[in-house]
Write an enzyme that holds these catalytic residues in place. Structure first.
Site, mmCIF file in Angstrom:
data_model
loop_
_atom_site.group_PDB
_atom_site.id
_atom_site.type_symbol
_atom_site.label_atom_id
_atom_site.label_comp_id
_atom_site.label_asym_id
_atom_site.label_seq_id
_atom_site.Cartn_x
_atom_site.Cartn_y
_atom_site.Cartn_z
ATOM 1 C CG HIS A 474 -7.724 -51.632 -19.818
ATOM 2 N ND1 HIS A 474 -6.671 -51.887 -18.712
ATOM 3 C CD2 HIS A 474 -6.867 -52.010 -20.858
ATOM 4 C CE1 HIS A 474 -5.601 -52.249 -19.140
ATOM 5 N NE2 HIS A 474 -5.509 -52.388 -20.427
ATOM 6 C CD GLU A 531 -8.377 -53.992 -23.618
ATOM 7 O OE1 GLU A 531 -7.402 -53.007 -24.366
ATOM 8 O OE2 GLU A 531 -8.150 -55.055 -23.248
#
Length: 582
Positions: A474, A531
């Site tokens: 991400h 992420e």
């Protein structure tokens, strides 16, 4: 001379016949010797000075303890000198002629991962990038930060982006610089041995240069500090372009990036002060810059003391995780009341290596005992935290993004074991049971091994490490092609939503990690899995350098540098009294 012959008649005694008995004895000895020599030898012996006038005399060298023929002496000396020259010539040839040396052993997996983990920070840089940045798909970005904000009107260009967006949060950035500096202070020799010392110092300075911009670092007293640049609020269905609503490369950002300041945020100011104080030790050889960092740290610490308050108490863009980043470790006991100017990670070392005594011993012993308890809590035997079936500790109790906590715990466990060994202590007690330092290292290795691929999915959670790793982190910059095309705020959505792998490899990024069942979804839009963050990678770097098997010829940690600025703990003894005079 005449005498009388007993037989009658005179007896004449001449001088020739007056030889003594000794003379006659020598003549007899000489006659006997002559009979033993051959004719040639007799001629030499009987020859007079005139007969030897045409022959050369032999010359000798007196060496004190022995007399040696001069020719033999000269020949011997010449032979020795010749051999010396010959041997020297051979040695010179050996040195000059290239020859193969056995290759050094390959670096262990922790060192290999460390090289990559540091590169993530290169990819997160904001502002004008150096030519040697080493990330081909990144460029200059956000060159008007601060200047475009009407309330600030000063440059806030630089620093690091926090995660997969382009927001610059001071709290996690300062915490990351503290962690990187801490690892350099402890393991400087290791960084130097693998050729990464200059690199990590450059990254630290990139962060501290920016932190110095976020308050009036030239003043002794300040009344505000910058908390963040950029905004990510998408609540209430807002479609206002910002760092979360838009999916853009940082280089293409053209929307406004507001600056958030705070006037009462002791926790943020303290973390920023810790970052500058730790970095001042890293850069102690550069006195001007080190002094500048110390001055800034003092101003921030004073601000935090005078303007008491908690950062983001009502909930802003700052994630809750940043305020609780260290809570699972239990290592936030403060002793600044007792040791002004010291940062919170030094207390344990103070007790182990300096033994400061009264009045510091009581608070330091409390901290030491608490640290022992934290180390005990990492052991599965005590059931303080759950572990996944694959072996990952759940310091955040099964909530998402577990890896950032696991790497911090691995670093602390490995470092604590080094502390104990440096203090000639073989282990520590958990209640009545004694555990060796190897138990801590085994725990640290188990967590890093899990992250690097020894897990049920047999995949690495560090991008670019190993044969199988996340392909869809991400991350805006990594997911949009670097093809010269500018994609607007919504233009990047197609790259966010595609199932294809990211076109740019975000080398060294540690993603958020698996769930409590060791499962992982490599889906770009699911940031709880995919992420990466600045703070998480800082913990990863610290853990990797600590546990890595790097031969430096010196002990693992530096016991002295961290205390270089501490004044003497005990008062100077008074001079002896003068001699008594009657």
């Amino acid at each position: 001379m005449f005498g009388r012959d007993p037989w009658g008649g005179p007896l004449e005694i001449s001088n020739a016949d007056s030889a003594t008995d000794d003379d006659r004895s020598r003549d007899l000895d000489r006659a006997a010797l002559m009979r033993q020599l051959d004719e040639t030898q007799q001629s030499w012996l009987l020859a007079g000075p005139g007969d030897q006038a045409g022959k050369k005399k032999k010359r000798y060298v007196d060496l004190g303890c022995v007399v040696v023929d001069r020719k033999i002496f000269m020949w011997t000396v010449g032979t020795i000198l010749g051999l010396g020259v010959f041997i020297g010539f051979i040695m010179m040839i050996v040195k000059l002629v290239p020859h193969k040396r056995p290759p050094p052993p390959p670096p262990d997996q922790y060192t290999q991962a460390l090289h990559k983990a540091l590169m993530f920070f290169n990819a997160q840089r904001s502002g004008p990038l150096p030519k040697h940045n080493g990330v081909s798909w990144r460029g200059n970005s956000c060159m008007k930060d601060g200047l475009s904000d009407s309330t600030v009107r000063r440059s806030l260009v630089g620093g690091f982006y926090d995660a997969g967006d382009a927001i610059k949060f001071n709290y996690p950035m300062a915490w990351s610089m503290t962690m990187l500096s801490w690892s350099v202070i402890e393991y400087r020799a290791k960084y130097e041995a693998i050729g990464e010392l200059d690199h990590i110092k450059e990254l630290i300075k990139w962060g501290t240069d920016y932190i110095l911009k976020t308050f009036n670092s030239s003043a002794d007293t300040i009344d505000r500090i910058v908390a963040q640049v950029g905004v990510g609020d998408t609540s209430k269905g807002s479609s206002q372009p910002n760092d979360h609503y838009c999916w853009m490369r940082p280089e293409d950002i053209d929307y406004k990036r507001p600056v958030t300041e705070c006037h009462s945020c002791s926790d943020l100011a303290s973390e920023m002060a810790a970052a500058l104080a730790a970095a001042s030790i890293v850069f102690k050889d550069s006195k001007t810059y080190s002094d500048k960092l110390v001055k800034g740290a003092k101003a921030l610490y004073k601000f935090g003391r005078l303007q008491r308050g908690r950062y983001s108490p009502n909930g802003s863009d700052q994630p809750q995780e940043w305020r609780s980043m260290l809570e699972p470790t239990g290592l936030e006991v403060q002793t600044m009341e007792y040791l002004p100017g010291m940062t919170n990670f030094q207390e344990l070392r103070l007790r182990l290596f300096l033994s400061p005594g009264y009045p510091y011993e009581e608070i330091l012993r409390t901290f030491h005992n608490q640290t022992d308890n934290v180390m005990c809590s990492y052991l599965p035997l005590f059931n303080s935290f759950n572990f996944t079936k694959g072996g990952l500790i759940q310091l955040n109790h099964g909530r998402p993004q577990p890896l950032q906590y696991a790497v911090n715990a691995a670093f602390l466990a490995s470092l604590y074991s080094d502390y104990l060994e440096a203090a000639d202590t073989p282990g520590w007690y958990c209640g009545p049971n004694f555990y060796t330092t190897e138990v801590l290292r085994k725990f640290a290795r188990s967590q890093l091994d899990y992250i690097l691929g020894k897990n049920p999915l047999k995949m690495s959670y560090v991008v670019g490490f190993g044969n199988k790793y996340p392909k869809r982190p991400h991350h805006r910059g990594a997911s949009i092609p670097h093809n010269g095309v500018k994609y607007g705020c919504k233009g990047g959505y197609k790259w966010r939503d595609t199932k294809k792998a990211n076109p740019n490899i975000l080398v060294g990024a540690m993603v958020a990690g698996p769930d409590r069942r060791d499962g992982y979804k490599d889906v770009r839009t699911n940031y709880n899995y995919t992420e990466p963050t600045l703070a998480a990678n800082a913990g990863l770097v610290a853990a990797l350098i600590s546990i890595s098997d790097i031969k430096t010829g010196r002990f693992g940690i530096d016991k002295n540098t961290i205390f270089s600025a501490i004044p003497p703990m005990f008062p100077t003894p008074p001079p002896p009294p003068s001699a008594w005079k009657p």
